[in-house]
Design a protein around this motif. Structure first.
Motif, PDB file in Angstrom:
ATOM      1  N   ALA A  41       9.929  23.226  68.785  1.00  0.00           N
ATOM      2  CA  ALA A  41       9.740  22.831  67.387  1.00  0.00           C
ATOM      3  C   ALA A  41      10.817  23.431  66.493  1.00  0.00           C
ATOM      4  O   ALA A  41      11.363  22.751  65.610  1.00  0.00           O
ATOM      5  CB  ALA A  41       8.355  23.259  66.906  1.00  0.00           C
ATOM      6  N   ALA A  42      11.148  24.706  66.714  1.00  0.00           N
ATOM      7  CA  ALA A  42      12.152  25.373  65.876  1.00  0.00           C
ATOM      8  C   ALA A  42      13.531  24.759  66.077  1.00  0.00           C
ATOM      9  O   ALA A  42      14.261  24.518  65.108  1.00  0.00           O
ATOM     10  CB  ALA A  42      12.182  26.864  66.196  1.00  0.00           C
ATOM     11  N   THR A  80      22.910  27.992  58.692  1.00  0.00           N
ATOM     12  CA  THR A  80      23.443  28.954  59.651  1.00  0.00           C
ATOM     13  C   THR A  80      22.626  30.246  59.641  1.00  0.00           C
ATOM     14  O   THR A  80      22.298  30.809  60.700  1.00  0.00           O
ATOM     15  CB  THR A  80      24.919  29.270  59.330  1.00  0.00           C
ATOM     16  N   GLN A  81      22.286  30.717  58.458  1.00  0.00           N
ATOM     17  CA  GLN A  81      21.486  31.931  58.351  1.00  0.00           C
ATOM     18  C   GLN A  81      20.070  31.703  58.866  1.00  0.00           C
ATOM     19  O   GLN A  81      19.482  32.571  59.528  1.00  0.00           O
ATOM     20  CB  GLN A  81      21.442  32.408  56.898  1.00  0.00           C
ATOM     21  N   GLU A  82      19.540  30.516  58.601  1.00  0.00           N
ATOM     22  CA  GLU A  82      18.200  30.194  59.105  1.00  0.00           C
ATOM     23  C   GLU A  82      18.192  30.159  60.627  1.00  0.00           C
ATOM     24  O   GLU A  82      17.234  30.594  61.266  1.00  0.00           O
ATOM     25  CB  GLU A  82      17.732  28.853  58.545  1.00  0.00           C
ATOM     26  N   LEU A  83      19.263  29.637  61.197  1.00  0.00           N
ATOM     27  CA  LEU A  83      19.371  29.628  62.662  1.00  0.00           C
ATOM     28  C   LEU A  83      19.331  31.047  63.213  1.00  0.00           C
ATOM     29  O   LEU A  83      18.601  31.335  64.171  1.00  0.00           O
ATOM     30  CB  LEU A  83      20.671  28.940  63.070  1.00  0.00           C
ATOM     31  N   ARG A 137      17.940  21.311  64.094  1.00  0.00           N
ATOM     32  CA  ARG A 137      18.874  20.212  64.384  1.00  0.00           C
ATOM     33  C   ARG A 137      18.754  19.121  63.329  1.00  0.00           C
ATOM     34  O   ARG A 137      19.757  18.578  62.870  1.00  0.00           O
ATOM     35  CB  ARG A 137      18.584  19.651  65.775  1.00  0.00           C
ATOM     36  N   ASP A 138      17.519  18.804  62.941  1.00  0.00           N
ATOM     37  CA  ASP A 138      17.313  17.786  61.904  1.00  0.00           C
ATOM     38  C   ASP A 138      17.898  18.238  60.563  1.00  0.00           C
ATOM     39  O   ASP A 138      18.514  17.442  59.844  1.00  0.00           O
ATOM     40  CB  ASP A 138      15.821  17.483  61.750  1.00  0.00           C
ATOM     41  N   LYS A 139      17.703  19.511  60.210  1.00  0.00           N
ATOM     42  CA  LYS A 139      18.242  20.028  58.954  1.00  0.00           C
ATOM     43  C   LYS A 139      19.766  19.976  58.949  1.00  0.00           C
ATOM     44  O   LYS A 139      20.379  19.637  57.933  1.00  0.00           O
ATOM     45  CB  LYS A 139      17.766  21.469  58.728  1.00  0.00           C
ATOM     46  N   THR A 140      20.354  20.309  60.083  1.00  0.00           N
ATOM     47  CA  THR A 140      21.815  20.292  60.163  1.00  0.00           C
ATOM     48  C   THR A 140      22.350  18.880  59.997  1.00  0.00           C
ATOM     49  O   THR A 140      23.335  18.647  59.288  1.00  0.00           O
ATOM     50  CB  THR A 140      22.281  20.883  61.501  1.00  0.00           C
ATOM     51  N   ARG A 141      21.708  17.924  60.620  1.00  0.00           N
ATOM     52  CA  ARG A 141      22.134  16.524  60.468  1.00  0.00           C
ATOM     53  C   ARG A 141      22.036  16.073  59.017  1.00  0.00           C
ATOM     54  O   ARG A 141      22.908  15.354  58.520  1.00  0.00           O
ATOM     55  CB  ARG A 141      21.268  15.623  61.345  1.00  0.00           C
ATOM     56  N   LYS A 142      20.972  16.471  58.354  1.00  0.00           N
ATOM     57  CA  LYS A 142      20.784  16.065  56.957  1.00  0.00           C
ATOM     58  C   LYS A 142      21.929  16.598  56.089  1.00  0.00           C
ATOM     59  O   LYS A 142      22.486  15.864  55.249  1.00  0.00           O
ATOM     60  CB  LYS A 142      19.444  16.613  56.442  1.00  0.00           C
ATOM     61  N   VAL A 143      22.292  17.855  56.296  1.00  0.00           N
ATOM     62  CA  VAL A 143      23.402  18.440  55.532  1.00  0.00           C
ATOM     63  C   VAL A 143      24.697  17.698  55.839  1.00  0.00           C
ATOM     64  O   VAL A 143      25.502  17.417  54.939  1.00  0.00           O
ATOM     65  CB  VAL A 143      23.540  19.940  55.866  1.00  0.00           C
ATOM     66  N   MET A 144      24.905  17.366  57.095  1.00  0.00           N
ATOM     67  CA  MET A 144      26.138  16.673  57.494  1.00  0.00           C
ATOM     68  C   MET A 144      26.237  15.300  56.830  1.00  0.00           C
ATOM     69  O   MET A 144      27.308  14.903  56.374  1.00  0.00           O
ATOM     70  CB  MET A 144      26.171  16.534  59.016  1.00  0.00           C
ATOM     71  N   LYS A 145      25.139  14.592  56.777  1.00  0.00           N
ATOM     72  CA  LYS A 145      25.159  13.247  56.190  1.00  0.00           C
ATOM     73  C   LYS A 145      25.461  13.288  54.699  1.00  0.00           C
ATOM     74  O   LYS A 145      25.997  12.325  54.144  1.00  0.00           O
ATOM     75  CB  LYS A 145      23.820  12.554  56.440  1.00  0.00           C
TER      76      LYS A 145
END
Length: 243
Positions: free
Chosen positions: A124-125, A79-82, A130-138
């Motif tokens: 790219a950003a 969230t902070q990175e976003l 989006r990929d990082k968020t999915r990884k955390v969710m999984k």
């Protein structure tokens, strides 16, 4: 409920009938659909082929083999990175046009190349977030893992359509540039000659064009970050409601 004001803009508030990006495109002369669009389900159905439907079925039935663990701190970091990424991109977009070396004649190509470079950074950003968020969710639990799979399925199904849609924006920019510099576009006159014909200084028109191009890219940035915002909101709701 978590406050997302640091990453959202007023254009996302409830009750707004049309997204800011569509409004800006219309103001720039882009043709938009007449009348109301078909319902969301019908429009999505046109984008999903057989392979996409099978992928979606698999996502709905997805069950993670991992036991899962609390990813609250990781969610906070994303969230902070976003927020940081969005602020950095806004600063870069706000300086659009300053990197183009001034010349005696006003040429669209350098401004288009500079805009496309910024657009690629936005793409790219948003993809990385989006990929990082999915990884955390999984890694969190079954509910978020399934949602991540569903988001991936929708993302793949809509990738071609999204790319095609966003590819129209540079064409709109070119038309807008030609509208602001008609004499230069048609006869390759110098800015001083064009100014004598139009009665408007080319520097003012160039500033106006850059401002409009910036606004379009800022609106595109918000559109591309909306899926990430939605996923993160689901993450925070799940963490908050988990026992």
């Amino acid at each position: 409920m978590r406050d997302y004001s640091m990453t959202q803009t007023p254009s996302h508030s409830a009750g707004v009938p049309q997204h800011k990006l569509l409004q800006l495109l219309a103001q720039s002369g882009a043709p938009l659909a007449d009348g109301p669009l078909p319902c969301c389900g019908e429009r999505l159905g046109r984008l999903f082929g057989l392979s996409n439907t099978l992928t979606l079925d698999s996502a709905i039935a997805f069950r993670t083999r991992q036991s899962g663990m609390n990813q609250g701190p990781a969610i906070e970091r994303v969230t902070q990175e976003l927020a940081n990424t969005r602020r950095a991109l806004i600063r870069k977009i706000s300086s659009y046009g300053s990197e183009v070396e001034p010349t005696e004649s006003v040429d669209f190509e350098p401004y288009l190349n500079a805009w496309l470079t910024l657009q690629r950074r936005v793409v790219a950003a948003s993809r990385q977030l989006r990929d990082k968020t999915r990884k955390v969710m999984k890694d969190h639990n079954q509910n978020l893992a399934r949602l991540a799979e569903l988001d991936s399925a929708f993302d793949q199904a809509m990738a071609g359509y999204s790319s095609q849609s966003f590819a129209h924006i540079p064409k709109v920019l070119e038309q807008r540039f030609q509208a602001l510099f008609p004499a230069l576009s048609q006869t390759q006159q110098t800015p001083s000659e064009a100014s004598q014909e139009t009665g408007c200084a080319p520097g003012d028109r160039l500033h106006r064009y850059c401002e409009e191009a910036q606004n379009l890219l800022l609106a595109e940035l918000d559109v591309r970050l909306e899926p990430v915002l939605g996923l993160l909101e689901a993450c925070h709701n799940e963490v908050t409601n988990s026992p």
